[in-house]
Enzyme design. Structure first.
Site, mmCIF file in Angstrom:
data_model
loop_
_atom_site.group_PDB
_atom_site.id
_atom_site.type_symbol
_atom_site.label_atom_id
_atom_site.label_comp_id
_atom_site.label_asym_id
_atom_site.label_seq_id
_atom_site.Cartn_x
_atom_site.Cartn_y
_atom_site.Cartn_z
ATOM 1 N N CYS A 14 5.753 96.213 57.019
ATOM 2 C CA CYS A 14 6.897 97.128 57.101
ATOM 3 C C CYS A 14 7.625 96.962 58.422
ATOM 4 O O CYS A 14 8.471 97.773 58.778
ATOM 5 C CB CYS A 14 6.474 98.570 56.860
ATOM 6 S SG CYS A 14 5.748 99.349 58.255
ATOM 7 N N CYS B 282 6.034 107.322 64.657
ATOM 8 C CA CYS B 282 6.522 106.116 65.341
ATOM 9 C C CYS B 282 5.943 106.025 66.744
ATOM 10 O O CYS B 282 5.685 104.928 67.249
ATOM 11 C CB CYS B 282 8.041 106.129 65.440
ATOM 12 S SG CYS B 282 8.833 106.288 63.844
#
Ligand code: FES
Length: 211
Positions: free
Chosen positions: A43, A114
């Site tokens: 990803c 993140c």
């Protein structure tokens, strides 16, 4: 159509995204004392963190990084690389995504995951330093179990996501990315979701009753 972008981010986060600090420009000429790489190229979220260490003091003197991650991963790691300079290895090891988000002036909830990339890579770099210097007793064992192999997400991260507000499988996916590739971990995640909701919800209830 409204052409203005709706910025849901703090000024500090934007500044670190526009002008990221301490990017590793030339890997070959940087002689690091420890290197950590985490993430999954499937990803596009891969992160490398390298550190230099004052060996006598056990203090981080420099930290650089590079990533193919998103804006929040860039800003988070940029600020992380500033925060750790001057810290002891022990202090730096325990920096959490929450500490980073706080330093950035907040991150939208769905972006917290993140910032996990940078601090994970930092811990890997610190352990790599210990490994290179024969300080094997210092290497912190990963006590958490990897639940999602594709995205390298542990039960500890799922517990953190529940504590941060995730209540459904989709919310766990949004926060941690667990279960977003092959889906084989879904049953395990659902079981853990139930377990942690009960664990923390029950505790909260008990506290309320005793107040
Ligand atoms: S093991 Fe979790 S998505 Fe593949």
């Amino acid at each position: 159509m409204n052409s203005k972008m709706d910025w849901a981010y703090s000024e500090k986060l934007k500044e670190h995204f526009m002008n990221p600090h301490n990017i590793l420009e030339d890997e070959d000429s940087y002689h690091e004392d420890g290197k950590g790489i985490v993430g999954n190229m499937k990803c596009g979220d891969q992160m490398m963190v390298v550190i230099k260490v004052d060996k006598a003091k056990g203090v981080i003197t420099d930290c650089k990084w590079k990533t193919y991650g998103c804006a929040s991963a860039i800003a988070s790691t940029s600020i992380l690389s500033e925060m750790v300079k001057g810290m002891t290895l022990e202090e730096a090891y325990y920096i959490s995504p929450k500490d980073i988000a706080k330093e950035l002036g907040g991150l939208p909830g769905h972006k917290i995951h993140c910032s996990v990339l940078g601090d994970k890579a930092l811990r890997a770099a610190i352990n790599d330093y210990y490994q290179r210097n024969g300080m094997l007793d210092k290497i912190k064992k990963q006590e958490a179990r990897v639940v999602c192999q594709c995205m390298n997400v542990t039960d500890k991260e799922i517990e953190d996501a529940v504590l941060e507000g995730a209540r459904t499988y989709i919310e766990i996916q949004e926060r941690t990315k667990a279960g977003t590739v092959c889906g084989q971990c879904k049953e395990d995640i659902l079981r853990l979701l139930d377990k942690y909701k009960k664990k923390h919800f029950a505790e909260a209830k008990q506290k309320n009753l005793s107040n």
